[in-house]
Scaffold this active site. Structure first.
Site, PDB file in Angstrom:
ATOM      1  N   ASP A  48      41.659  30.668  42.720  1.00 18.31           N
ATOM      2  CA  ASP A  48      40.234  30.333  42.574  1.00 18.31           C
ATOM      3  C   ASP A  48      40.007  28.854  42.890  1.00 18.31           C
ATOM      4  OD1 ASP A  48      41.072  32.484  40.602  1.00 18.31           O
ATOM      5  OD2 ASP A  48      38.929  32.678  40.303  1.00 18.31           O
ATOM      6  N   GLU A  71      31.471  28.027  41.225  1.00 16.89           N
ATOM      7  CA  GLU A  71      31.836  28.490  39.886  1.00 16.89           C
ATOM      8  C   GLU A  71      32.798  27.535  39.169  1.00 16.89           C
ATOM      9  OE1 GLU A  71      33.773  32.328  39.572  1.00 16.89           O
ATOM     10  OE2 GLU A  71      33.962  32.108  37.411  1.00 16.89           O
ATOM     11  N   ASP A 143      31.331  31.537  44.995  1.00 17.24           N
ATOM     12  CA  ASP A 143      32.274  32.120  44.041  1.00 17.24           C
ATOM     13  C   ASP A 143      33.593  32.262  44.801  1.00 17.24           C
ATOM     14  OD1 ASP A 143      33.718  33.511  42.176  1.00 17.24           O
ATOM     15  OD2 ASP A 143      32.020  34.767  41.567  1.00 17.24           O
ATOM     16  N   ILE A 145      36.657  33.163  44.006  1.00 18.48           N
ATOM     17  CA  ILE A 145      37.192  34.522  43.802  1.00 18.48           C
ATOM     18  C   ILE A 145      36.229  35.198  42.844  1.00 18.48           C
ATOM     19  CG2 ILE A 145      39.015  35.974  42.852  1.00 18.48           C
ATOM     20  CD1 ILE A 145      41.085  34.050  43.759  1.00 18.48           C
ATOM     21  N   ASP A 146      35.476  36.144  43.350  1.00 20.57           N
ATOM     22  CA  ASP A 146      34.577  36.919  42.506  1.00 20.57           C
ATOM     23  C   ASP A 146      35.351  38.164  42.102  1.00 20.57           C
ATOM     24  OD1 ASP A 146      32.291  37.906  41.254  1.00 20.57           O
ATOM     25  OD2 ASP A 146      31.612  38.901  43.077  1.00 20.57           O
ATOM     26  N   THR A 148      37.899  37.936  39.441  1.00 16.82           N
ATOM     27  CA  THR A 148      39.270  37.435  39.264  1.00 16.82           C
ATOM     28  C   THR A 148      40.151  38.485  38.578  1.00 16.82           C
ATOM     29  OG1 THR A 148      38.337  35.225  39.077  1.00 16.82           O
ATOM     30  CG2 THR A 148      40.620  35.465  38.383  1.00 16.82           C
ATOM     31  N   ASP A 297      27.174  35.117  41.672  1.00 21.01           N
ATOM     32  CA  ASP A 297      27.611  36.509  41.545  1.00 21.01           C
ATOM     33  C   ASP A 297      26.654  37.500  42.194  1.00 21.01           C
ATOM     34  OD1 ASP A 297      30.061  36.226  40.257  1.00 21.01           O
ATOM     35  OD2 ASP A 297      29.084  35.915  38.320  1.00 21.01           O
TER      36      ASP A 297
HETATM   37  N1  LIG Z   1      30.884  38.475  29.999  1.00 19.79           N
HETATM   38  C1  LIG Z   1      30.550  38.745  31.248  1.00 19.79           C
HETATM   39  N2  LIG Z   1      29.536  39.579  31.521  1.00 19.79           N
HETATM   40  C2  LIG Z   1      29.199  39.854  32.788  1.00 19.79           C
HETATM   41  N3  LIG Z   1      29.844  39.336  33.873  1.00 19.79           N
HETATM   42  C3  LIG Z   1      30.871  38.498  33.675  1.00 19.79           C
HETATM   43  C4  LIG Z   1      31.278  38.157  32.355  1.00 19.79           C
HETATM   44  N4  LIG Z   1      32.332  37.334  32.456  1.00 19.79           N
HETATM   45  C5  LIG Z   1      32.558  37.128  33.781  1.00 19.79           C
HETATM   46  N5  LIG Z   1      31.683  37.836  34.515  1.00 19.79           N
HETATM   47  C6  LIG Z   1      31.592  37.858  35.962  1.00 19.79           C
HETATM   48  O1  LIG Z   1      31.221  39.141  36.380  1.00 19.79           O
HETATM   49  C7  LIG Z   1      31.671  39.325  37.711  1.00 19.79           C
HETATM   50  C8  LIG Z   1      32.523  40.503  37.861  1.00 19.79           C
HETATM   51  O2  LIG Z   1      31.657  41.498  37.992  1.00 19.79           O
HETATM   52  P1  LIG Z   1      32.206  42.921  37.909  1.00 19.79           P
HETATM   53  O3  LIG Z   1      32.430  43.152  36.471  1.00 19.79           O
HETATM   54  O4  LIG Z   1      31.066  43.665  38.481  1.00 19.79           O
HETATM   55  O5  LIG Z   1      33.438  42.949  38.722  1.00 19.79           O
HETATM   56  C9  LIG Z   1      32.470  38.188  38.023  1.00 19.79           C
HETATM   57  O6  LIG Z   1      31.677  37.289  38.697  1.00 19.79           O
HETATM   58  C10 LIG Z   1      32.870  37.647  36.723  1.00 19.79           C
HETATM   59  O7  LIG Z   1      33.260  36.384  36.969  1.00 19.79           O
HETATM   60  P2  LIG Z   1      34.515  35.984  37.973  1.00 19.79           P
HETATM   61  O8  LIG Z   1      33.899  35.534  39.269  1.00 19.79           O
HETATM   62  O9  LIG Z   1      35.097  34.900  37.221  1.00 19.79           O
HETATM   63  O10 LIG Z   1      35.422  37.171  38.133  1.00 19.79           O
HETATM   64 MG   LIG Z   2      32.008  36.063  40.052  1.00 11.36          MG
HETATM   65 MG   LIG Z   3      34.906  33.740  40.381  1.00 10.86          MG
HETATM   66 MG   LIG Z   4      35.484  33.373  36.971  1.00 12.90          MG
END
Ligand SMILES: Nc1ncnc2c1ncn2[C@@H]1O[C@H](COP(=O)(O)O)[C@@H](O)[C@H]1OP(=O)(O)O
Ligand SMILES: [Mg+2]
Ligand SMILES: [Mg+2]
Ligand SMILES: [Mg+2]
Length: 362
Positions: A48, A71, A143, A145-146, A148, A297
């Site tokens: 990331d 992010e 983002d 890494i979306d 993670t 996101d």
């Molecule tokens: N508590 C949370 N509620 C909703 N979305 C979250 C939460 N924590 C992180 N995310 C983010 O939701 C997205 C993942 O979506 P999905 O659940 O649809 O795969 C990611 O962007 C993730 O961040 P990250 O970019 O850090 O992975």
């Molecule tokens: Mg994300």
């Molecule tokens: Mg991310």
């Molecule tokens: Mg994240």
């Protein structure tokens, strides 16, 4: 593909492609201690941080006046306890930035074998992502890494970048290293790049650049969400129960008469899947924890779906507002679908809400 934001599109595609190559290669080499848990309990890896360093370095060189809402930030890497993580991030980012020029890239972007950066330059590049957002002017949102959690499981994740101008998403790029290139061949070659420019359509391109030209028409497949009948619909939803209220999705599916099981997938790969004709409905209802959705996101994913002929709103039918800062504001969920289906889904959500309220009273 049209010429609107042509320079931005060229740069953003190159940056996302480099970040995707970096994250794919890091996945195979990840070792213990290369993942941290952030204050909000979510994971972040060297992948990331390094991907954000790479994309922000390229954007800062090519569009030096554009602010970036990214992010990640470098504070954990600057801490004494972050020394080994920091070294790894710097090595990975430099490996990516100094890789040979690819078709469509220009040496003036600061890429190629002679362009090593110092540790401080790369940490500062990560921190260029600290912009708080704005209703006016240009800004990028990243983002690195979306999804993670999906990345760590070896499943879906995406490198996501968007250009927002006066709170409207104008350009969206999503790189999905683990998504089948051809949805008809789920076990076939993996990797797909999605590009949308407002008013000019949504396209899928190869994740790895092929040939000399950057994006010859024959390499870009235009995306269009097909018309769905209820029997063919299925919901695209999160893997993570903490991210979305999946029990409510079941209720909505029942009201809609959807019989096929949902497709669970991490990241904005869900928006990409919807745009290229999978599922028919993106549904993400808040779990009630007070979490606010972040602009990175949803910015590229929502434009991709809109440009493929779909509609993306919150669950009340209101447009997503990218001008409020780093978040989308109060969380009413997100609904994406083809034009005809979208209105039906909003109705189904209303009905499901009423049913749930009634049951809770009993
Ligand atoms: N508590 C949370 N509620 C909703 N979305 C979250 C939460 N924590 C992180 N995310 C983010 O939701 C997205 C993942 O979506 P999905 O659940 O649809 O795969 C990611 O962007 C993730 O961040 P990250 O970019 O850090 O992975
Ligand atoms: Mg994300
Ligand atoms: Mg991310
Ligand atoms: Mg994240």
């Amino acid at each position: 593909m049209s010429d609107s934001y042509f320079a931005e599109k060229q740069v953003a595609i190159a940056a996302v492609r480099r970040a995707c190559a970096l994250t794919s290669s890091v996945f195979n080499k990840l070792v213990r201690n290369e993942t941290l848990t952030k204050d909000d309990k979510s994971p972040v890896t060297v992948g990331d941080f390094a991907a954000q360093a790479v994309v922000n370095t390229i954007l800062s060189r090519t569009f030096p006046h554009d602010p970036i809402v990214g992010e990640e930030d470098a504070s954990d890497l600057r801490a004494d306890t972050g020394a080994s993580l920091r070294e790894r991030v710097v090595a990975l980012a430099n490996e990516s930035l100094t890789a040979p020029l690819q078709p469509g890239e220009s040496e003036s972007w600061g890429l190629g074998p002679t362009h090593h950066r110092t540790t401080e330059e790369l940490l500062a590049a990560i921190d260029r992502g600290n912009y708080e957002g704005s209703r006016t002017g240009r800004m990028w949102t990243l983002d690195p890494i979306d999804g993670t959690k999906g990345f760590l499981r070896g499943e879906q994740y995406a490198v996501c970048l968007a250009l927002i101008v006066d709170a409207r998403v104008e350009l969206g790029i999503i790189g999905c290293p683990n998504l089948p290139a051809d949805p008809a061949q789920p076990a076939g070659e993996r990797g797909a790049l999605f590009v949308a420019t407002r008013g000019h359509g949504a396209f899928q391109l190869p994740l790895r650049p092929a040939g000399e030209a950057l994006q010859p028409e024959e390499q870009a497949a235009r995306l269009q969400i097909p018309r769905f009948t209820p029997e063919r619909l299925n919901l695209l939803e999160s893997v993570e129960k903490a991210h979305a209220k999946l029990s409510f999705n079941e209720r909505v599916a029942r009201v809609l008469g959807v019989t096929r099981p949902p497709t669970r997938m991490d990241s904005q790969a869900k928006y990409a899947a919807l745009a290229r004709g999978d599922g028919g409905v993106y549904l993400r209802m808040p779990v009630g924890s007070g979490y606010r959705e972040k602009i990175w996101d949803h910015a590229p994913g929502s434009l991709l779906v809109e440009e493929a002929g779909g509609v993306v709103t919150d669950s009340r039918g209101q447009p997503l507002d990218f001008g409020l800062g780093r978040t989308l504001g109060e969380n009413y969920g997100v609904v994406g679908a083809g034009k005809e289906v979208h209105a039906t889904v909003l109705e189904a959500i209303k009905q499901a809400n009423q049913e749930e309220a009634k049951e809770e009273c009993q």
